[in-house]
Design a protein around this motif. Sequence first.
Motif, PDB file in Angstrom:
ATOM      1  N   ALA A 290       0.053  -1.298  -0.088  1.00 52.08           N
ATOM      2  CA  ALA A 290       0.166   0.059   0.202  1.00 52.08           C
ATOM      3  C   ALA A 290       0.903   0.752   0.084  1.00 52.08           C
ATOM      4  CB  ALA A 290      -0.792   0.195   0.975  1.00 52.08           C
ATOM      5  N   ALA A 291       1.923   0.868   0.888  1.00 47.71           N
ATOM      6  CA  ALA A 291       2.847   2.205   0.945  1.00 47.71           C
ATOM      7  C   ALA A 291       3.272   2.314  -0.669  1.00 47.71           C
ATOM      8  CB  ALA A 291       4.463   2.356   1.600  1.00 47.71           C
ATOM      9  N   ALA A 292       3.534   1.628  -1.349  1.00 48.99           N
ATOM     10  CA  ALA A 292       4.161   1.980  -2.580  1.00 48.99           C
ATOM     11  C   ALA A 292       2.917   2.521  -3.570  1.00 48.99           C
ATOM     12  CB  ALA A 292       4.864   0.200  -3.042  1.00 48.99           C
ATOM     13  N   ALA A 293       2.091   2.042  -3.733  1.00 49.17           N
ATOM     14  CA  ALA A 293       1.183   2.393  -4.243  1.00 49.17           C
ATOM     15  C   ALA A 293       0.511   4.577  -4.014  1.00 49.17           C
ATOM     16  CB  ALA A 293       0.055   1.778  -3.846  1.00 49.17           C
ATOM     17  N   ALA A 294       1.260   4.155  -2.818  1.00 48.51           N
ATOM     18  CA  ALA A 294       0.660   6.031  -2.111  1.00 48.51           C
ATOM     19  C   ALA A 294       1.622   6.184  -3.541  1.00 48.51           C
ATOM     20  CB  ALA A 294       0.384   5.836  -0.882  1.00 48.51           C
ATOM     21  N   ARG A 295       2.852   5.642  -2.451  1.00 47.60           N
ATOM     22  CA  ARG A 295       4.053   6.959  -3.581  1.00 47.60           C
ATOM     23  C   ARG A 295       3.971   7.029  -4.261  1.00 47.60           C
ATOM     24  NH1 ARG A 295       7.268   3.605  -0.305  1.00 47.60           N
ATOM     25  NH2 ARG A 295       7.897   2.606  -2.054  1.00 47.60           N
ATOM     26  N   PHE A 296       2.889   6.098  -5.331  1.00 44.12           N
ATOM     27  CA  PHE A 296       3.000   6.096  -6.926  1.00 44.12           C
ATOM     28  C   PHE A 296       2.370   7.006  -7.324  1.00 44.12           C
ATOM     29  CE2 PHE A 296       1.780   4.635 -10.437  1.00 44.12           C
ATOM     30  CZ  PHE A 296       3.444   3.676 -11.704  1.00 44.12           C
ATOM     31  N   ALA A 297       1.101   6.952  -6.486  1.00 47.95           N
ATOM     32  CA  ALA A 297      -0.073   7.572  -7.512  1.00 47.95           C
ATOM     33  C   ALA A 297       0.220   9.346  -6.297  1.00 47.95           C
ATOM     34  CB  ALA A 297      -1.342   7.371  -6.300  1.00 47.95           C
ATOM     35  N   GLU A 298       1.176   9.230  -5.813  1.00 47.67           N
ATOM     36  CA  GLU A 298       1.587  10.883  -6.222  1.00 47.67           C
ATOM     37  C   GLU A 298       1.914  11.628  -7.331  1.00 47.67           C
ATOM     38  OE1 GLU A 298       3.464  11.446  -2.731  1.00 47.67           O
ATOM     39  OE2 GLU A 298       2.605  11.005  -0.978  1.00 47.67           O
ATOM     40  N   LEU A 299       2.921  10.899  -7.989  1.00 49.67           N
ATOM     41  CA  LEU A 299       3.840  10.474  -9.316  1.00 49.67           C
ATOM     42  C   LEU A 299       2.806  10.967 -10.329  1.00 49.67           C
ATOM     43  CD1 LEU A 299       7.170   9.299  -8.239  1.00 49.67           C
ATOM     44  CD2 LEU A 299       6.231  11.337  -8.239  1.00 49.67           C
ATOM     45  N   PHE A 300       2.300   9.704 -10.090  1.00 43.16           N
ATOM     46  CA  PHE A 300       1.429   9.239 -11.578  1.00 43.16           C
ATOM     47  C   PHE A 300       0.222   9.538 -10.827  1.00 43.16           C
ATOM     48  CE2 PHE A 300      -0.669   6.718 -14.842  1.00 43.16           C
ATOM     49  CZ  PHE A 300      -0.639   6.887 -16.104  1.00 43.16           C
ATOM     50  N   PRO A 301      -0.851  10.358 -12.353  1.00 39.21           N
ATOM     51  CA  PRO A 301      -2.673  10.277 -11.680  1.00 39.21           C
ATOM     52  C   PRO A 301      -3.064   9.092 -11.892  1.00 39.21           C
ATOM     53  CG  PRO A 301      -1.675  11.459 -13.475  1.00 39.21           C
ATOM     54  CD  PRO A 301      -0.781  10.993 -13.485  1.00 39.21           C
ATOM     55  N   CYS A 302      -3.298   8.119 -11.017  1.00 39.24           N
ATOM     56  CA  CYS A 302      -4.060   7.626 -10.914  1.00 39.24           C
ATOM     57  C   CYS A 302      -4.637   6.710  -9.789  1.00 39.24           C
ATOM     58  CB  CYS A 302      -2.971   5.509 -10.751  1.00 39.24           C
ATOM     59  SG  CYS A 302      -2.436   5.958  -9.594  1.00 39.24           S
ATOM     60  N   VAL A 303      -5.674   5.733  -9.866  1.00 36.97           N
ATOM     61  CA  VAL A 303      -6.049   5.945  -8.178  1.00 36.97           C
ATOM     62  C   VAL A 303      -5.810   4.243  -7.724  1.00 36.97           C
ATOM     63  CG1 VAL A 303      -8.532   4.147  -9.110  1.00 36.97           C
ATOM     64  CG2 VAL A 303      -8.481   6.888  -8.678  1.00 36.97           C
ATOM     65  N   THR A 397      14.465  13.343 -12.963  1.00 36.51           N
ATOM     66  CA  THR A 397      12.701  12.669 -13.806  1.00 36.51           C
ATOM     67  C   THR A 397      12.252  13.666 -14.163  1.00 36.51           C
ATOM     68  OG1 THR A 397      13.115  10.649 -12.252  1.00 36.51           O
ATOM     69  CG2 THR A 397      11.383  10.926 -13.474  1.00 36.51           C
ATOM     70  N   GLU A 398      12.024  13.407 -15.285  1.00 32.58           N
ATOM     71  CA  GLU A 398      11.330  13.777 -16.853  1.00 32.58           C
ATOM     72  C   GLU A 398       9.386  13.085 -16.976  1.00 32.58           C
ATOM     73  OE1 GLU A 398      10.663  14.852 -21.674  1.00 32.58           O
ATOM     74  OE2 GLU A 398      11.652  14.055 -20.697  1.00 32.58           O
ATOM     75  N   PHE A 399       8.744  14.487 -16.468  1.00 30.25           N
ATOM     76  CA  PHE A 399       7.152  13.982 -16.459  1.00 30.25           C
ATOM     77  C   PHE A 399       6.698  14.581 -17.775  1.00 30.25           C
ATOM     78  CE2 PHE A 399       7.576  11.988 -13.134  1.00 30.25           C
ATOM     79  CZ  PHE A 399       7.321  10.622 -12.527  1.00 30.25           C
ATOM     80  N   ARG A 400       5.874  13.893 -19.370  1.00 25.40           N
ATOM     81  CA  ARG A 400       5.187  14.183 -20.000  1.00 25.40           C
ATOM     82  C   ARG A 400       3.653  14.861 -18.939  1.00 25.40           C
ATOM     83  NH1 ARG A 400       7.374  10.310 -24.436  1.00 25.40           N
ATOM     84  NH2 ARG A 400       8.972  10.451 -24.394  1.00 25.40           N
ATOM     85  N   GLN A 401       3.868  15.787 -19.781  1.00 26.87           N
ATOM     86  CA  GLN A 401       2.721  16.585 -19.661  1.00 26.87           C
ATOM     87  C   GLN A 401       0.872  15.896 -21.258  1.00 26.87           C
ATOM     88  OE1 GLN A 401       1.417  18.304 -17.166  1.00 26.87           O
ATOM     89  NE2 GLN A 401      -0.864  18.642 -17.532  1.00 26.87           N
ATOM     90  N   ALA A 402       0.162  15.071 -20.228  1.00 32.69           N
ATOM     91  CA  ALA A 402      -0.076  13.790 -20.953  1.00 32.69           C
ATOM     92  C   ALA A 402      -1.469  13.654 -20.865  1.00 32.69           C
ATOM     93  CB  ALA A 402       1.032  12.287 -21.544  1.00 32.69           C
ATOM     94  N   ALA A 403      -1.677  12.217 -21.595  1.00 32.22           N
ATOM     95  CA  ALA A 403      -3.312  12.061 -21.180  1.00 32.22           C
ATOM     96  C   ALA A 403      -3.745  11.984 -19.991  1.00 32.22           C
ATOM     97  CB  ALA A 403      -3.809  10.600 -22.446  1.00 32.22           C
ATOM     98  N   PRO A 404      -2.327  11.646 -19.351  1.00 28.91           N
ATOM     99  CA  PRO A 404      -3.574  10.983 -17.944  1.00 28.91           C
ATOM    100  C   PRO A 404      -3.877  11.325 -16.914  1.00 28.91           C
ATOM    101  CG  PRO A 404      -1.297   9.674 -18.577  1.00 28.91           C
ATOM    102  CD  PRO A 404      -1.422  10.396 -19.897  1.00 28.91           C
ATOM    103  N   LEU A 405      -3.449  12.678 -17.635  1.00 25.96           N
ATOM    104  CA  LEU A 405      -3.399  14.587 -16.519  1.00 25.96           C
ATOM    105  C   LEU A 405      -4.164  14.805 -17.456  1.00 25.96           C
ATOM    106  CD1 LEU A 405       0.438  15.602 -16.264  1.00 25.96           C
ATOM    107  CD2 LEU A 405      -0.438  14.330 -14.797  1.00 25.96           C
ATOM    108  N   ASP A 406      -4.904  14.487 -18.281  1.00 26.41           N
ATOM    109  CA  ASP A 406      -6.243  15.503 -18.867  1.00 26.41           C
ATOM    110  C   ASP A 406      -7.589  15.223 -17.832  1.00 26.41           C
ATOM    111  OD1 ASP A 406      -8.937  15.605 -20.035  1.00 26.41           O
ATOM    112  OD2 ASP A 406      -8.301  15.232 -21.810  1.00 26.41           O
TER     113      ASP A 406
END
Length: 416
Positions: A290-303, A397-406
């Motif tokens: 769960a901690a890894a999922a929470a860290r990941f969700a802070e960086l990538f807009p997922c649920v 680390t480069e993050f692109r402003q892309a579809a997941p951020l729509d």
Amino acid sequence: MYKVGEEEIEAIARVIRSGELFRYGVGHECETFERRYADYLGVRHFALAASGSHALAAALAAVGVGPGDEVIVPAHTYMATATSVLSVGAIPVIVDIDESITLDPAAFEAAIGPRTRAVAPVHMWGTACDMDAIMEIAERRQILVVEDACQGVGGGYKGRKFGAIGHVGAFSFNYYKNMTCGEGGGVAVNDDAWAERVKCAIDPCHFYWQGRGDAVQPFSGNGARASELMGAMLNVQLDRIDGMVQAMRAERRTILAATAPLGNLGLRAAPLHSPDHDCATHVIYTLPSAAAAARFAELFPCVIVGKTGRHNYTEWDQVLMGAGAAHPAMNPFSMPANAECRRSYSKDMCARSLEILNRTILVPTHPDHAETEIADIIHNLGAAARVALAAAPLENTEFRQAAPLDAQKFDLKLHA
């Protein structure tokens, strides 16, 4: 609402101009859709209803589930799966899901008791349940299968459409579903007598409009009739559902293939029971914790699936509180017929499910995603995995402003 445009506007306007808004003996849109959708599913009958919740209740009523019966439901589903059981006077028994985020067949079989009458497998987030295992258990143990396909419109399992595999299937055409008329639902069934009972549960006066045979005794129920406006919109939506689902399957295949190496970091694809046939509305990943999922969700807009509120049994207040009806005399939890049913619940009763849900994430697909948007999703998944799971420095680390951020596309998927 994935795709709605001028064709739907024109179809609805055509009905309004005609003045034929009532489905029986006036309009023909609902009847046309019911016939077309039954053919699409490969079943004998399909009946429209005003919502997926009422469709589930009608399906349960049709097969005779009621007081004295238990219905097994998964710990992760929209709460209507459980509350619909209460609406027909029966008791929901909540059991674990597995890493596919659908009903665990082993948990289903282990939960079968002397009062178990039915099971409601849910094709959650458009992904398929293990229907071969579920149907084998149900047949061997003589359990009815009320297939909840409310989140699975357009999908299937090993070549058969969702909702056409169990004894009866229920659908939703809510605003957030693959195919929509704002609200709406329906029931798929092959048995002729059950089909008549479905229609009576949806509209107790349907015998008046369509004639009454001698096979089924009418019964009283609340009306949940569909209108011609709903039927008109659904006839347009049905024409495009296959193309949409095919596009989402292709997107998921591309993303999963490209991100497969990230499994070494802990970003693993969740198991799929029928990837070539389900809806592919999401790419689902299982993380180490769960901690890894929470860290990941802070960086990538997922649920994080465990954070989807009413989709988890811990948030089904009416069930947990024992508030099964508006009037205490109608409360299934208090009915003498249910005295021998299992009626106790706790928020930690399915701890294994909660552990899985809290380390599982959803990445939404969309039929309108362009190749460049999909490439950006893949790039951002890799970047987030390296930072959240492999402790790579964020500043490099480069993050692109892309579809997941729509925001619009993303937010709609969270309410599925």
